[in-house]
Design a protein around this motif. Structure first.
Motif, PDB file in Angstrom:
ATOM      1  N   SER A  47      66.505 -42.999  20.829  1.00 52.82           N
ATOM      2  CA  SER A  47      65.473 -42.330  19.814  1.00 52.82           C
ATOM      3  C   SER A  47      64.223 -43.357  19.653  1.00 52.82           C
ATOM      4  N   PRO A  48      63.034 -42.970  19.568  1.00 49.67           N
ATOM      5  CA  PRO A  48      61.925 -43.598  19.153  1.00 49.67           C
ATOM      6  C   PRO A  48      61.756 -44.226  17.850  1.00 49.67           C
ATOM      7  N   ARG A  49      62.769 -43.898  17.097  1.00 50.16           N
ATOM      8  CA  ARG A  49      62.916 -44.247  15.688  1.00 50.16           C
ATOM      9  C   ARG A  49      64.212 -45.466  15.745  1.00 50.16           C
ATOM     10  N   PHE A  50      64.708 -45.785  16.769  1.00 48.08           N
ATOM     11  CA  PHE A  50      65.499 -46.919  16.920  1.00 48.08           C
ATOM     12  C   PHE A  50      65.271 -47.966  16.285  1.00 48.08           C
ATOM     13  N   VAL A  51      66.210 -48.971  15.359  1.00 49.09           N
ATOM     14  CA  VAL A  51      66.107 -50.149  14.831  1.00 49.09           C
ATOM     15  C   VAL A  51      67.189 -50.931  15.320  1.00 49.09           C
ATOM     16  N   THR A  52      67.011 -52.403  15.273  1.00 50.87           N
ATOM     17  CA  THR A  52      68.173 -53.007  15.646  1.00 50.87           C
ATOM     18  C   THR A  52      68.959 -53.350  14.310  1.00 50.87           C
ATOM     19  N   PRO A  53      70.183 -53.743  14.359  1.00 52.30           N
ATOM     20  CA  PRO A  53      70.857 -54.235  13.241  1.00 52.30           C
ATOM     21  C   PRO A  53      70.144 -55.257  12.464  1.00 52.30           C
ATOM     22  N   GLU A  54      69.622 -56.185  13.271  1.00 57.47           N
ATOM     23  CA  GLU A  54      68.884 -57.256  12.165  1.00 57.47           C
ATOM     24  C   GLU A  54      67.650 -56.881  11.653  1.00 57.47           C
ATOM     25  N   ARG A  55      66.879 -55.913  12.329  1.00 53.98           N
ATOM     26  CA  ARG A  55      65.928 -55.182  11.722  1.00 53.98           C
ATOM     27  C   ARG A  55      66.192 -54.427  10.341  1.00 53.98           C
ATOM     28  N   ALA A  56      67.105 -53.863  10.768  1.00 54.00           N
ATOM     29  CA  ALA A  56      67.807 -52.690   9.561  1.00 54.00           C
ATOM     30  C   ALA A  56      68.292 -53.477   8.617  1.00 54.00           C
ATOM     31  N   ALA A  57      68.672 -54.742   8.799  1.00 62.06           N
ATOM     32  CA  ALA A  57      69.458 -55.425   7.808  1.00 62.06           C
ATOM     33  C   ALA A  57      68.239 -56.048   6.495  1.00 62.06           C
ATOM     34  N   VAL A  58      67.002 -56.199   7.541  1.00 61.04           N
ATOM     35  CA  VAL A  58      66.006 -56.542   6.362  1.00 61.04           C
ATOM     36  C   VAL A  58      65.599 -55.392   5.335  1.00 61.04           C
ATOM     37  N   LEU A  59      65.304 -54.234   6.247  1.00 63.63           N
ATOM     38  CA  LEU A  59      64.858 -53.155   5.328  1.00 63.63           C
ATOM     39  C   LEU A  59      65.802 -52.745   4.397  1.00 63.63           C
ATOM     40  N   ALA A  60      67.289 -52.659   4.618  1.00 62.22           N
ATOM     41  CA  ALA A  60      68.193 -52.386   3.463  1.00 62.22           C
ATOM     42  C   ALA A  60      68.344 -53.230   2.657  1.00 62.22           C
ATOM     43  N   ALA A  61      67.794 -54.586   2.718  1.00 64.89           N
ATOM     44  CA  ALA A  61      67.963 -55.494   1.658  1.00 64.89           C
ATOM     45  C   ALA A  61      66.805 -55.154   0.762  1.00 64.89           C
ATOM     46  N   LEU A  96      68.275 -45.074   8.587  1.00 69.65           N
ATOM     47  CA  LEU A  96      67.749 -46.104   9.422  1.00 69.65           C
ATOM     48  C   LEU A  96      68.438 -45.802  10.782  1.00 69.65           C
ATOM     49  N   ASN A  97      67.838 -45.461  11.889  1.00 72.13           N
ATOM     50  CA  ASN A  97      68.213 -44.858  13.197  1.00 72.13           C
ATOM     51  C   ASN A  97      68.835 -45.762  14.160  1.00 72.13           C
ATOM     52  N   PHE A  98      70.385 -45.864  14.533  1.00 75.57           N
ATOM     53  CA  PHE A  98      70.628 -46.612  15.424  1.00 75.57           C
ATOM     54  C   PHE A  98      71.246 -46.278  16.813  1.00 75.57           C
ATOM     55  N   TYR A  99      70.489 -45.029  17.068  1.00 77.06           N
ATOM     56  CA  TYR A  99      70.635 -44.551  18.382  1.00 77.06           C
ATOM     57  C   TYR A  99      69.512 -44.935  19.389  1.00 77.06           C
ATOM     58  N   PRO A 100      69.986 -45.624  20.422  1.00 74.10           N
ATOM     59  CA  PRO A 100      69.045 -46.441  20.962  1.00 74.10           C
ATOM     60  C   PRO A 100      67.933 -45.514  21.964  1.00 74.10           C
TER      61      PRO A 100
END
Length: 227
Positions: free
Chosen positions: A35-49, A29-33
């Motif tokens: 990047s075209p692959r950037f995800v927010t922590p909130e969005r990433a938390a859903v995917l990680a779960a 999950l890419n947190f580099y703003p």
């Protein structure tokens, strides 16, 4: 030991499910703003779960200070941290100690001399990701540029916790594994139909191409590290 497969830069449930169904070992999950692959922590938390217990979740950051990295860890609860900037050995040690997660450090490769840095980081990081150096100039991303480096540069690389990235695709990953003494591969742009838009079919095809190569029988001296 089978080759580890990491699919990096996921941002949707559909592509995450494709990586799981294909048998990938890790997702990034890419947190580099920038990047075209950037995800927010909130969005990433859903995917990680959604991924929890099915494969390892890797949080990719670039030169993020430890306090901010701590906020990210608290929000997403990743299995791994991937440092893809200019982080030094002390930062790696501090991240491992502070957050209790294994750390992957990316190293840009374009010449044999770059392998000295890879070996140096391998002494403190849990894995080292050998990636192509980004192109020079404004707008270049630290990774995910779809550029491969000369894998023959790795011929003299000593056994270690190395993974390979940079310009990998369904069509060339078998050749890359034949040339590079690594324990795993990491793909991002090579399984996309547009920048940041992963293709489930390409994800399946990439994992299948890696599995078709078979286990790392010819590299029996490499340390087996579970994802």
């Amino acid at each position: 030991m089978r080759t580890i497969v990491k699919i990096c830069g996921l941002s949707t449930e559909e592509t995450l499910d494709a990586a799981i169904a294909a048998g990938a070992d890790m997702v990034g999950l890419n947190f580099y703003p920038k990047s075209p692959r950037f995800v927010t922590p909130e969005r990433a938390a859903v995917l990680a779960a959604r991924a929890r217990g099915k494969l390892a979740v890797v949080a990719l950051t670039v030169d993020v200070p430890l306090p901010a990295l701590g906020d990210l860890v608290a929000a997403v609860d990743p299995d791994w941290l991937q440092l893809h900037g200019t982080e030094d050995e002390d930062t790696i040690r501090a991240a491992r100690r502070t957050f209790g997660r294994p750390v992957m450090r990316a190293v840009g490769v374009s010449a044999t001399g770059d392998l000295a840095a890879a070996a140096r980081f391998a002494a403190v990081a849990d894995r080292v990701l050998l990636d192509a150096k980004p192109p020079k100039g404004p707008g270049a991303l630290p990774g995910g540029n779809g550029i491969a480096f000369d894998w023959d540069l790795l011929a003299g690389l000593e056994a270690g916790p190395y993974m390979l990235s940079g310009g990998l695709s369904v069509g060339n990953v078998a050749a890359a594994l034949a040339a590079a003494p690594v324990i795993g591969v990491d793909v991002s742009s090579g399984v996309e139909r547009a920048p940041g838009v992963k293709d489930p079919d390409l994800i399946h095809a990439f994992v299948s191409a890696v599995r078709a190569v078979g286990p790392i029988a010819a590299r029996s001296q490499l340390e087996s590290i579970a994802p």
